[in-house]
Design a protein around this motif. Structure first.
Motif, PDB file in Angstrom:
ATOM      1  N   UNK A  89       0.814  -1.210   0.000  1.00 33.95           N
ATOM      2  CA  UNK A  89       0.000   0.000   0.000  1.00 33.95           C
ATOM      3  C   UNK A  89       0.854   1.269   0.000  1.00 33.95           C
ATOM      4  N   UNK A  90       2.073   1.175   0.512  1.00 29.26           N
ATOM      5  CA  UNK A  90       2.960   2.339   0.492  1.00 29.26           C
ATOM      6  C   UNK A  90       3.297   2.745  -0.941  1.00 29.26           C
ATOM      7  N   UNK A  91       3.286   1.793  -1.863  1.00 32.97           N
ATOM      8  CA  UNK A  91       3.483   2.098  -3.276  1.00 32.97           C
ATOM      9  C   UNK A  91       2.168   2.452  -3.961  1.00 32.97           C
ATOM     10  N   UNK A  92       1.100   1.730  -3.628  1.00 32.89           N
ATOM     11  CA  UNK A  92      -0.175   1.939  -4.313  1.00 32.89           C
ATOM     12  C   UNK A  92      -0.783   3.314  -4.039  1.00 32.89           C
ATOM     13  N   UNK A  93      -0.578   3.836  -2.840  1.00 35.34           N
ATOM     14  CA  UNK A  93      -1.193   5.127  -2.507  1.00 35.34           C
ATOM     15  C   UNK A  93      -0.717   6.255  -3.427  1.00 35.34           C
ATOM     16  N   UNK A  94       0.604   6.463  -3.614  1.00 38.35           N
ATOM     17  CA  UNK A  94       1.014   7.519  -4.548  1.00 38.35           C
ATOM     18  C   UNK A  94       0.654   7.215  -6.002  1.00 38.35           C
ATOM     19  N   UNK A  95       0.573   5.942  -6.354  1.00 36.80           N
ATOM     20  CA  UNK A  95       0.148   5.591  -7.715  1.00 36.80           C
ATOM     21  C   UNK A  95      -1.294   6.031  -7.931  1.00 36.80           C
ATOM     22  N   UNK A  96      -2.174   5.707  -6.991  1.00 37.72           N
ATOM     23  CA  UNK A  96      -3.586   6.105  -7.099  1.00 37.72           C
ATOM     24  C   UNK A  96      -3.725   7.617  -7.175  1.00 37.72           C
ATOM     25  N   UNK A  97      -3.004   8.316  -6.298  1.00 43.13           N
ATOM     26  CA  UNK A  97      -3.117   9.779  -6.263  1.00 43.13           C
ATOM     27  C   UNK A  97      -2.700  10.399  -7.594  1.00 43.13           C
ATOM     28  N   UNK A  98      -1.568   9.952  -8.132  1.00 42.44           N
ATOM     29  CA  UNK A  98      -1.090  10.506  -9.398  1.00 42.44           C
ATOM     30  C   UNK A  98      -2.002  10.111 -10.549  1.00 42.44           C
ATOM     31  N   UNK A  99      -2.551   8.913 -10.473  1.00 43.23           N
ATOM     32  CA  UNK A  99      -3.489   8.460 -11.509  1.00 43.23           C
ATOM     33  C   UNK A  99      -4.696   9.405 -11.560  1.00 43.23           C
ATOM     34  N   UNK A 100      -5.280   9.676 -10.410  1.00 39.05           N
ATOM     35  CA  UNK A 100      -6.469  10.531 -10.370  1.00 39.05           C
ATOM     36  C   UNK A 100      -6.152  11.969 -10.780  1.00 39.05           C
ATOM     37  N   UNK A 101      -4.975  12.447 -10.418  1.00 36.96           N
ATOM     38  CA  UNK A 101      -4.588  13.813 -10.786  1.00 36.96           C
ATOM     39  C   UNK A 101      -4.416  13.965 -12.294  1.00 36.96           C
ATOM     40  N   UNK A 102      -4.093  12.872 -12.981  1.00 38.56           N
ATOM     41  CA  UNK A 102      -3.799  12.938 -14.410  1.00 38.56           C
ATOM     42  C   UNK A 102      -4.867  12.275 -15.279  1.00 38.56           C
ATOM     43  N   UNK A 103      -5.962  11.834 -14.681  1.00 42.87           N
ATOM     44  CA  UNK A 103      -7.007  11.154 -15.429  1.00 42.87           C
ATOM     45  C   UNK A 103      -7.949  12.163 -16.081  1.00 42.87           C
ATOM     46  N   UNK A 104      -8.093  12.144 -17.403  1.00 45.70           N
ATOM     47  CA  UNK A 104      -9.067  13.030 -18.053  1.00 45.70           C
ATOM     48  C   UNK A 104     -10.490  12.725 -17.590  1.00 45.70           C
ATOM     49  N   UNK A 105     -11.313  13.739 -17.504  1.00 45.18           N
ATOM     50  CA  UNK A 105     -12.718  13.603 -17.100  1.00 45.18           C
ATOM     51  C   UNK A 105     -12.845  12.945 -15.734  1.00 45.18           C
ATOM     52  N   UNK A 106     -11.958  13.317 -14.835  1.00 44.08           N
ATOM     53  CA  UNK A 106     -12.009  12.750 -13.485  1.00 44.08           C
ATOM     54  C   UNK A 106     -13.364  13.040 -12.853  1.00 44.08           C
ATOM     55  N   UNK A 107     -13.895  12.041 -12.199  1.00 41.57           N
ATOM     56  CA  UNK A 107     -15.208  12.159 -11.585  1.00 41.57           C
ATOM     57  C   UNK A 107     -16.305  11.573 -12.453  1.00 41.57           C
ATOM     58  N   UNK A 108     -16.004  11.417 -13.740  1.00 39.01           N
ATOM     59  CA  UNK A 108     -16.977  10.842 -14.662  1.00 39.01           C
ATOM     60  C   UNK A 108     -16.472   9.529 -15.270  1.00 39.01           C
ATOM     61  N   UNK A 109     -15.177   9.290 -15.131  1.00 37.50           N
ATOM     62  CA  UNK A 109     -14.575   8.065 -15.661  1.00 37.50           C
ATOM     63  C   UNK A 109     -14.528   7.024 -14.545  1.00 37.50           C
TER      64      UNK A 109
END
Length: 314
Positions: free
Chosen positions: A264-284
Motif C-alpha cells: 500500500x505504500x506504493x499503491x497510494x502515490x500511484x492512485x493519487x497521481x493516476x487521479x490527478x492525471x485522469x481526463x474527465x475525473x469524476x466521470x470516468x
C-alpha cells in the motif's frame, strides 16, 4: 489437463508441470547456459523430464524478447543470441508435445490474470517493477499481443519527451522513471541532499552504495527519505497508468516485481497521481489498484496455461 511451463531467465531456467487450476505438480530448474544452442538443449531435456509419466497437452516456453503473433519465432531476445529464431519449430521437433513460445512478461501477466489478483476481471494491465519495467495487457479475457506479436511493451511508453536515455535507444521511457533502478537514483539524490535523506546517506556511507534491499528495509521502517523516493516512483507510475487507462480502460492495474513488496505504500502515490492525471475525473469509472499475488512461479504457471489454452483452441 496438465501442461508444462518453462521460463528462461538470465540466471536460471525454471520449469513446472501445472494443472488447469494453476497448481504446480512438479518443478525443475537449472542454471541458464551462455550459448543459445545449450539453452535449447536444456529446455528440451526439461520438457522431457517434467512430462515423464504424465500426459501434458503441451509446453509453453517463456523468454524475454519480441515473439511473433503465432507464438513461434523469437524476433529478438535482448540477452540471448536469438534473431528471427524459429524456436518453436526447433523444440517441437525434439519433444512429443505441441509447443508455444511466449514473451516472459506476457506469461507472468497471464498467470496473474488467470490465478492471481486479476482473476475476477476481464480487462487488466500489469506492470512489473524490477530493474526495468515490464508488463502485460489483457483485454476481454484475451492476452494482447498486437498485430506483429511485439505489443504490450509498456515499459517503453514515453512519459518525458527528450528525457533520460533508455536501453531500448529511445528517450523518456517509463522504465527510466518507474523502475527499481529509478528508485535507487531517487534515493541517492535524497541522500546527497541530507535532511530527510540522512538515513539513506548513512546506509550508503556504511555499505558503500544504496541497493534495492537497503532501500526496501528503510521503506518498511517508514524512513521519511525512503518513503519520499517511493512516492516519486509511484507518481510516475500513476501518470503512466492514467495514459494507459485512456487507451485501454482496464478494470484493474496490478503491480508486481520486487518494489511492489512495499504494498500500500506504493499503491497510494500511484492512485493519487493516476487521479490527478485522469481526463474527465469524476466521470470516468476508476479501476482497482492491486499488488500481484503470484511471485516467483508466475512465469512457469502462465506459460503452461497458455500452452493449455493453445491446445484447447487447436
Amino acid at each position: 489437463m496438465q501442461a508444462i511451463g518453462i521460463d528462461i531467465g538470465g540466471t536460471k531456467i525454471a520449469g513446472a508441470l501445472v494443472d488447469e487450476l494453476g497448481t504446480i505438480i512438479r518443478e525443475d530448474r537449472v542454471p541458464t547456459p551462455k550459448q543459445s544452442d545449450a539453452i535449447e538443449d536444456e529446455v528440451v531435456e526439461m520438457i522431457t523430464r517434467l512430462g515423464d509419466g504424465a500426459d501434458p497437452v503441451g509446453a509453453g516456453v517463456a523468454a524475454a524478447g519480441f515473439i511473433d503473433a503465432a507464438q513461434s519465432t523469437v524476433y529478438y531476445a535482448p540477452n540471448i543470441a536469438w534473431r528471427n529464431e524459429p524456436l518453436r519449430q526447433k523444440i517441437e521437433t525434439r519433444v512429443d508435445v505441441p509447443v508455444i513460445v511466449e514473451n516472459d512478461a506476457n506469461a507472468a501477466g497471464w498467470a496473474e490474470f488467470r490465478f492471481g489478483a486479476g482473476r475476477l476481471v476481464s480487462d487488466m494491465v500489469i506492470l512489473t517493477i524490477g530493474t526495468g519495467v515490464g508488463g502485460a495487457i489483457v483485454t476481454d479475457d484475451r492476452l494482447f499481443r498486437g498485430g506483429f506479436g511485439a505489443g504490450a511493451e509498456v515499459g517503453h511508453m514515453r512519459v518525458v519527451p527528450g528525457g533520460l536515455l533508455c536501453g531500448c535507444g529511445a528517450r523518456g521511457c517509463i522504465e527510466q522513471y518507474g523502475s527499481g533502478r529509478a528508485l535507487q537514483r531517487y534515493a541517492n539524490e535524497l541522500a546527497d541532499q541530507g535532511g530527510i535523506g540522512q538515513a539513506l546517506a548513512d546506509v550508503r556511507s556504511r555499505n558503500g552504495a544504496l541497493n534495492g534491499p537497503d532501500i526496501s528495509a528503510l521503506i518498511q521502517q517508514h524512513d521519511p527519505g525512503a518513503l519520499a523516493a517511493l512516492r516519486q516512483l509511484g507518481d510516475w507510475l500513476g501518470q503512466a497508468s492514467a495514459s494507459l487507462s485512456v487507451v485501454l480502460d482496464p478494470q484493474m492495474f496490478v503491480f508486481g516485481g520486487g518494489v511492489a513488496q512495499a504494498g500500500e505504500l506504493l499503491l497510494e502515490p500511484i492512485r493519487n497521481a493516476y487521479l490527478e492525471n485522469l481526463p474527465a475525473r469524476g466521470y470516468h469509472p476508476e479501476p482497482e489498484f492491486r499488488i500481484a499475488e503470484l511471485v516467483n512461479d508466475a512465469g512457469v504457471v502462465g506459460a503452461a496455461d497458455l500452452a493449455r489454452v493453445h491446445a484447447i483452441s487447436h
